[in-house]
Design an enzyme around this catalytic site. Structure first.
Site, PDB file in Angstrom:
ATOM      1  N   ARG A   1      -0.926  -8.313  13.766  1.00  0.00           N
ATOM      2  CA  ARG A   1      -1.479  -7.466  12.698  1.00  0.00           C
ATOM      3  C   ARG A   1      -2.214  -8.332  11.675  1.00  0.00           C
ATOM      4  O   ARG A   1      -3.281  -7.964  11.192  1.00  0.00           O
ATOM      5  CB  ARG A   1      -0.356  -6.651  12.034  1.00  0.00           C
ATOM      6  CG  ARG A   1       0.135  -5.504  12.917  1.00  0.00           C
ATOM      7  CD  ARG A   1       1.568  -5.093  12.617  1.00  0.00           C
ATOM      8  NE  ARG A   1       1.744  -4.499  11.300  1.00  0.00           N
ATOM      9  CZ  ARG A   1       2.934  -4.269  10.750  1.00  0.00           C
ATOM     10  NH1 ARG A   1       4.055  -4.590  11.409  1.00  0.00           N
ATOM     11  NH2 ARG A   1       3.029  -3.710   9.570  1.00  0.00           N
TER      12      ARG A   1
ATOM     13  N   ARG B   1      10.377   0.509  11.581  1.00  0.00           N
ATOM     14  CA  ARG B   1       9.198   0.737  12.413  1.00  0.00           C
ATOM     15  C   ARG B   1       9.208  -0.159  13.629  1.00  0.00           C
ATOM     16  O   ARG B   1       9.578  -1.321  13.533  1.00  0.00           O
ATOM     17  CB  ARG B   1       7.930   0.474  11.583  1.00  0.00           C
ATOM     18  CG  ARG B   1       7.482   1.683  10.801  1.00  0.00           C
ATOM     19  CD  ARG B   1       6.407   1.381   9.795  1.00  0.00           C
ATOM     20  NE  ARG B   1       5.270   0.621  10.288  1.00  0.00           N
ATOM     21  CZ  ARG B   1       4.204   0.316   9.541  1.00  0.00           C
ATOM     22  NH1 ARG B   1       4.131   0.737   8.293  1.00  0.00           N
ATOM     23  NH2 ARG B   1       3.217  -0.397  10.051  1.00  0.00           N
TER      24      ARG B   1
ATOM     25  N   ARG C   1     -10.678  -0.233   8.350  1.00  0.00           N
ATOM     26  CA  ARG C   1     -10.131  -1.530   8.773  1.00  0.00           C
ATOM     27  C   ARG C   1     -11.137  -2.354   9.550  1.00  0.00           C
ATOM     28  O   ARG C   1     -10.833  -3.491   9.909  1.00  0.00           O
ATOM     29  CB  ARG C   1      -8.958  -1.270   9.710  1.00  0.00           C
ATOM     30  CG  ARG C   1      -7.590  -1.540   9.140  1.00  0.00           C
ATOM     31  CD  ARG C   1      -6.612  -1.143  10.226  1.00  0.00           C
ATOM     32  NE  ARG C   1      -5.321  -1.689  10.057  1.00  0.00           N
ATOM     33  CZ  ARG C   1      -4.315  -1.078   9.442  1.00  0.00           C
ATOM     34  NH1 ARG C   1      -4.480   0.094   8.891  1.00  0.00           N
ATOM     35  NH2 ARG C   1      -3.135  -1.642   9.382  1.00  0.00           N
TER      36      ARG C   1
ATOM     37  N   LYS D   1       0.839  -1.212   0.000  1.00  0.00           N
ATOM     38  CA  LYS D   1       0.000   0.000   0.000  1.00  0.00           C
ATOM     39  C   LYS D   1       0.869   1.255   0.000  1.00  0.00           C
ATOM     40  O   LYS D   1       0.657   2.184  -0.772  1.00  0.00           O
ATOM     41  CB  LYS D   1      -0.940  -0.002   1.227  1.00  0.00           C
ATOM     42  CG  LYS D   1      -1.804  -1.272   1.326  1.00  0.00           C
ATOM     43  CD  LYS D   1      -2.736  -1.257   2.520  1.00  0.00           C
ATOM     44  CE  LYS D   1      -2.073  -1.288   3.882  1.00  0.00           C
ATOM     45  NZ  LYS D   1      -1.352  -2.536   4.195  1.00  0.00           N
TER      46      LYS D   1
ATOM     47  N   ARG E   1      12.005  -4.114   5.917  1.00  0.00           N
ATOM     48  CA  ARG E   1      11.582  -2.754   5.517  1.00  0.00           C
ATOM     49  C   ARG E   1      12.282  -1.667   6.319  1.00  0.00           C
ATOM     50  O   ARG E   1      12.487  -1.778   7.512  1.00  0.00           O
ATOM     51  CB  ARG E   1      10.073  -2.598   5.719  1.00  0.00           C
ATOM     52  CG  ARG E   1       9.638  -1.124   5.609  1.00  0.00           C
ATOM     53  CD  ARG E   1       8.167  -0.958   5.465  1.00  0.00           C
ATOM     54  NE  ARG E   1       7.421  -1.515   6.568  1.00  0.00           N
ATOM     55  CZ  ARG E   1       6.106  -1.613   6.568  1.00  0.00           C
ATOM     56  NH1 ARG E   1       5.397  -1.187   5.552  1.00  0.00           N
ATOM     57  NH2 ARG E   1       5.506  -2.148   7.607  1.00  0.00           N
TER      58      ARG E   1
END
Ligand code: AP5
Ligand code: ZN
Length: 226
Positions: free
Chosen positions: A181, A170, A88, A13, A127
């Site tokens: 998640r 993060r 969500r 995303k 990431r």
């Protein structure tokens, strides 16, 4: 155009959103980026959200609905926007419908990035992000220009291509938080696709392929949307 970019953590995303921004000239509203900014700024919302986000849980509907409500009222959102990470839950989807109905609008397009859970840990744990812009990099799949081939990634060689500023990881990008998640994604978020399907506005894209191929499918979906 009011567009929802939908998909699990690590689907892409944040990777593809900026390209849609460029091609459509509408802003991307990422509730995750906005919440991280609130945490960094130490606001009341940030204080409430921090521990929940770090553990991989969902921030309350009340908080995120409030954030989106303020955001879409801004002048730059009057010609449409791309939602990343919102809605969500079904409660968020219903609240969005009401906010849009009040301005005579509705969601025009939902792009669902589909990718099996099994590939997401490698994406998430590799990431690095540029905090100010939300740009995502990956040590293996999308390394910044500053990382010499074969070098071990560190704060000193992971820099944003555009600004040269340091990249960071993060605090919720751990294998453990990812499990949580993903479980809330499957339990609470996937079901809301059914909310949009009757309107015929959902396009599913295979996000488990090279980034340029994924982008090709997204562009195809965009071209079908007015
Ligand atoms: P949020 O920031 O929305 O995180 P998320 O949904 O978990 O999604 P990610 O940002 O992890 O994934 P992405 O799809 O953007 O992946 P990316 O493109 O970077 O939310 C964070 C937290 O905030 C939530 O857990 C919750 O606590 C809270 N929150 C936010 N919104 C909320 C809401 N509405 N309600 C309640 N709580 C909310 O890609 C990932 C990596 O993979 C990158 O390194 C990238 O380079 C790489 N990559 C991407 N595509 C490919 C590809 N095709 N091949 C190989 N690598 C790829
Ligand atoms: Zn993201």
């Amino acid at each position: 155009t009011i567009m929802i970019l939908f998909g699990p953590p690590g689907a892409g995303k944040g990777t593809h959103g900026p390209k849609i921004v460029e091609s459509r000239n509408i802003p991307q509203l990422s509730t995750g980026d906005m919440l991280r900014a609130a945490v960094a700024a130490g606001t009341d919302v940030g204080k409430k959200a921090k521990a929940i986000m770090d553990s991989g849980g969902l921030v309350t509907d009340e908080i995120v609905i409030g954030i989106i409500k303020d955001e879409i009222a801004k002048p730059e959102c009057q010609n449409g926007f791309i939602l990343d990470g919102f809605p969500r839950t079904l409660a968020q989807a219903n609240a969005l419908d009401q906010m849009l109905a009040a301005r005579g609008e509705k969601v025009n397009c939902v792009i669902a990035l589909e990718v099996p859970d099994s590939v997401l840990e490698e994406r998430i744990c590799g990431r690095w992000i540029h905090k100010a812009s939300g740009r995502s990099y990956h040590v293996k799949f999308a390394p910044p220009k500053s990382l010499p081939a074969g070098a071990k990634p560190s704060a000193s060689n992971m820099k944003d291509d555009m600004t040269g500023e340091a990249l960071m990881q993060r605090s919720d990008d751990t294998a453990e938080a990812l499990k949580k998640r993903l479980s809330s994604y499957h339990a609470e978020t996937v079901p809301i696709l059914k909310h949009y399907e009757p309107a015929g506005i959902v396009t599913r894209c295979n996000a488990n392929q090279a980034m340029d191929k994924v982008w090709g499918e997204i562009e195809g979906a965009l071209n079908k949307t007015s």
